[in-house]
Design a protein around this motif. Structure first.
Motif, mmCIF file in Angstrom:
data_model
loop_
_atom_site.group_PDB
_atom_site.id
_atom_site.type_symbol
_atom_site.label_atom_id
_atom_site.label_comp_id
_atom_site.label_asym_id
_atom_site.label_seq_id
_atom_site.Cartn_x
_atom_site.Cartn_y
_atom_site.Cartn_z
ATOM 1 N N VAL A 199 3.139 0.356 20.151
ATOM 2 C CA VAL A 199 2.084 0.107 19.161
ATOM 3 C C VAL A 199 2.355 -1.187 18.394
ATOM 4 O O VAL A 199 1.435 -1.967 18.135
ATOM 5 N N PHE A 200 3.637 -1.422 18.060
ATOM 6 C CA PHE A 200 3.944 -2.644 17.311
ATOM 7 C C PHE A 200 3.844 -3.889 18.201
ATOM 8 O O PHE A 200 3.469 -4.958 17.739
ATOM 9 N N ALA A 201 4.172 -3.741 19.472
ATOM 10 C CA ALA A 201 4.118 -4.907 20.366
ATOM 11 C C ALA A 201 2.689 -5.177 20.839
ATOM 12 O O ALA A 201 2.283 -6.328 20.977
ATOM 13 N N ARG A 202 1.938 -4.100 21.115
ATOM 14 C CA ARG A 202 0.590 -4.264 21.651
ATOM 15 C C ARG A 202 -0.382 -3.320 20.960
ATOM 16 O O ARG A 202 -0.843 -2.347 21.550
ATOM 17 N N PRO A 203 -0.671 -3.585 19.682
ATOM 18 C CA PRO A 203 -1.614 -2.700 18.991
ATOM 19 C C PRO A 203 -2.944 -2.671 19.737
ATOM 20 O O PRO A 203 -3.468 -3.720 20.103
ATOM 21 N N GLY A 204 -3.446 -1.464 19.978
ATOM 22 C CA GLY A 204 -4.678 -1.344 20.751
ATOM 23 C C GLY A 204 -5.913 -1.340 19.880
ATOM 24 O O GLY A 204 -7.009 -1.594 20.353
ATOM 25 N N HIS A 205 -5.762 -1.024 18.592
ATOM 26 C CA HIS A 205 -6.916 -0.911 17.698
ATOM 27 C C HIS A 205 -6.938 -2.094 16.730
ATOM 28 O O HIS A 205 -5.899 -2.460 16.188
ATOM 29 N N LEU B 248 -3.316 -4.187 10.007
ATOM 30 C CA LEU B 248 -2.192 -3.638 9.234
ATOM 31 C C LEU B 248 -0.897 -4.371 9.567
ATOM 32 O O LEU B 248 -0.114 -4.692 8.689
ATOM 33 N N LEU B 249 -0.685 -4.625 10.851
ATOM 34 C CA LEU B 249 0.554 -5.278 11.273
ATOM 35 C C LEU B 249 0.590 -6.736 10.829
ATOM 36 O O LEU B 249 1.652 -7.267 10.527
ATOM 37 N N ASP B 250 -0.579 -7.360 10.764
ATOM 38 C CA ASP B 250 -0.629 -8.748 10.288
ATOM 39 C C ASP B 250 -0.263 -8.833 8.810
ATOM 40 O O ASP B 250 0.264 -9.833 8.353
ATOM 41 N N ALA B 251 -0.569 -7.772 8.069
ATOM 42 C CA ALA B 251 -0.260 -7.749 6.640
ATOM 43 C C ALA B 251 1.140 -7.171 6.457
ATOM 44 O O ALA B 251 1.301 -6.078 5.946
ATOM 45 N N VAL B 252 2.131 -7.918 6.891
ATOM 46 C CA VAL B 252 3.514 -7.424 6.795
ATOM 47 C C VAL B 252 3.817 -7.120 5.331
ATOM 48 O O VAL B 252 3.633 -7.978 4.478
ATOM 49 N N PRO B 253 4.244 -5.887 5.063
ATOM 50 C CA PRO B 253 4.420 -5.522 3.659
ATOM 51 C C PRO B 253 5.588 -6.264 3.022
ATOM 52 O O PRO B 253 6.629 -6.430 3.641
ATOM 53 N N SER B 254 5.386 -6.706 1.809
ATOM 54 C CA SER B 254 6.505 -7.282 1.080
ATOM 55 C C SER B 254 6.937 -6.260 0.040
ATOM 56 O O SER B 254 6.220 -5.301 -0.228
ATOM 57 N N ARG B 255 8.103 -6.470 -0.547
ATOM 58 C CA ARG B 255 8.656 -5.432 -1.416
ATOM 59 C C ARG B 255 7.757 -5.114 -2.608
ATOM 60 O O ARG B 255 7.607 -3.967 -2.972
ATOM 61 N N HIS B 256 7.158 -6.147 -3.210
ATOM 62 C CA HIS B 256 6.357 -5.851 -4.403
ATOM 63 C C HIS B 256 5.068 -5.128 -4.067
ATOM 64 O O HIS B 256 4.447 -4.528 -4.921
ATOM 65 N N ARG B 257 4.648 -5.182 -2.792
ATOM 66 C CA ARG B 257 3.410 -4.493 -2.417
ATOM 67 C C ARG B 257 3.639 -3.036 -2.064
ATOM 68 O O ARG B 257 2.724 -2.250 -2.008
ATOM 69 N N ARG B 258 4.899 -2.709 -1.806
ATOM 70 C CA ARG B 258 5.180 -1.384 -1.267
ATOM 71 C C ARG B 258 4.664 -0.261 -2.166
ATOM 72 O O ARG B 258 4.128 0.707 -1.725
ATOM 73 N N VAL C 20 -6.768 6.537 14.473
ATOM 74 C CA VAL C 20 -7.416 5.522 15.306
ATOM 75 C C VAL C 20 -6.513 5.057 16.441
ATOM 76 O O VAL C 20 -6.986 4.504 17.435
ATOM 77 N N GLU C 21 -5.216 5.265 16.267
ATOM 78 C CA GLU C 21 -4.273 4.870 17.313
ATOM 79 C C GLU C 21 -2.996 5.669 17.141
ATOM 80 O O GLU C 21 -2.601 6.007 16.026
ATOM 81 N N TYR D 69 -7.793 -2.202 13.757
ATOM 82 C CA TYR D 69 -7.261 -1.834 12.428
ATOM 83 C C TYR D 69 -5.733 -1.896 12.423
ATOM 84 O O TYR D 69 -5.123 -2.391 11.469
ATOM 85 N N THR D 70 -5.112 -1.404 13.483
ATOM 86 C CA THR D 70 -3.649 -1.471 13.577
ATOM 87 C C THR D 70 -3.204 -2.928 13.518
ATOM 88 O O THR D 70 -2.233 -3.269 12.856
#
Ligand SMILES: Nc1ncnc2c1ncn2[C@@H]1O[C@H](COP(=O)(O)OP(=O)(O)OP(=O)(O)O)[C@@H](O)[C@H]1O
Ligand SMILES: [Mg+2]
Length: 324
Positions: free
Chosen positions: A237-243, A249-259, A229-230, A245-246
């Motif tokens: 992409v990290f500074a200006r996600p165009g999609h 994903l970026l808003d849901a910053v992964p934490s260690r237990h989720r990895r 999709v992008e 969905y991206t």
């Protein structure tokens, strides 16, 4: 940067049972176009089940394409790869334990591809084995160990050394550090980065850990339900996600237990997608916070901007959605 791997309109279908007698095909990879430049590290991200491993396996030659093709250095790769071509693209997996023979010592594991492919003269196999171990930061002590006598990080280093034994040009790393704890993962990532510098290795790096992708990769491709999709330079992409969905994903910053459990796309509406029920139009539209009527009707166009490609009817800039 010259192009080394090109994926063209690649499709991978699997037969699946949907009832006692009924069989359907599930399209895990749905017409993907992707390029890997020589010496670059490309990140591939997306929710669990979106087709990352299937795409990786098709590139390595483990999943036969149903349509489309893979080109290596401009040459189409045949379905049955000759050994010389197989050698050039190697894969490392999430669980190094299961890919190593439990009865073989590390040096036997490394000597095997050297002998099979006659990468070095028979008399130099021992020397080359030691060089490979040194390259991945292992020594004489580990050379005589069995896999069960090694730590997870050491086993992953052995898997990387074994992949390097045949002097590949491309390394496909499918969640290769996901099972390792943070500090060990960090040293394996440094190793990959170092090998890219020293050997000019090209890497496809699949991960659920967006922070790692940002730190390690030059470019990133975002996959959703079998499609990209992008795609673009990580900084862009990290500074200006165009999609949208991206952005989720970026808003849901992964934490260690989720990895370990996979990318969690927080804030997404609707059911997780199934390749058995691909929505019409933009396949992300049922879960998209931005979706408009058109999104459910027409395939999104490809939009290019500053080396970034986005497939969306709308684009995000600075938190504002506007029509393209
Ligand atoms: N051998 C197979 N037979 C049938 N379906 C398969 C097969 N391999 C994968 N699939 C299906 O293809 C889709 C993509 O799977 P894939 O393993 O490529 O996802 P993924 O993005 O790597 O997920 P994860 O992040 O969990 O590793 C899934 O719906 C999966 O169920
Ligand atoms: Mg996978």
């Amino acid at each position: 940067m010259s192009e080394l791997v090109r994926v063209e309109r690649l499709v991978v279908d699997f037969p699946v049972r949907t009832g006692l007698l009924r069989q359907r095909r599930v399209r895990a990879v749905d017409g993907i176009d992707l390029e890997l430049g020589r010496g670059e590290i490309l990140g591939l991200v997306g929710e669990s089940g979106c087709g990352k491993s299937t795409l990786a396996r098709a590139i390595v030659g483990l999943a036969p394409p149903s349509a489309g093709r893979v080109l290596l250095d401009g040459v189409p790769v045949p379905a049955r790869r000759p050994p010389g071509m197989r050698r050039r693209i190697q894969m490392i997996y999430q669980d190094p334990g299961s890919s190593l023979d439990p009865r073989r010592t590390v040096s036997q594991t490394l000597a095997e591809p050297l002998r099979r492919d006659r990468t070095v003269p028979a008399g130099q196999v021992g020397l080359r084995t030691r060089e490979l171990l040194e390259m991945v930061g292992l020594g004489e002590r580990q050379a005589h160990a069995l896999p069960r006598e090694l730590s997870g990080g050491q086993r992953q280093r052995v898997a990387i050394a074994r992949a390097l034994a045949v002097e590949p040009e491309v390394l496909v790393a499918d969640e290769a550090v996901a099972a390792l704890d943070a500090s060990v993962a960090g040293s394996v990532l440094n190793l990959l980065s170092d090998l890219r510098e020293r050997l000019g290795l090209t890497v496809l790096f699949i991960s659920h850990d967006l922070a790692t992708v940002r730190g390690l990769c030059d470019r990133v491709a975002v996959m959703y339900l079998g499609s990209i999709v992008e795609e673009g330079p990580v900084a862009e992409v990290f500074a200006r996600p165009g999609h949208p969905y991206t952005r989720v994903l970026l808003d849901a910053v992964p934490s260690r237990h989720r990895r370990r459990s996979g990318t969690v796309a927080r804030g997404l509406a609707g059911e997780p997608p199934s390749p058995l029920r691909v929505p019409p139009g933009c396949r992300f539209h049922p879960r998209c916070p931005q979706a408009a009527e058109r999104c459910g009707e027409a395939e999104p166009p490809e939009v290019r901007r500053d080396g970034q490609r986005v497939w969306c009817h709308f684009s995000w800039r600075d938190g504002q959605a506007f029509e393209l």
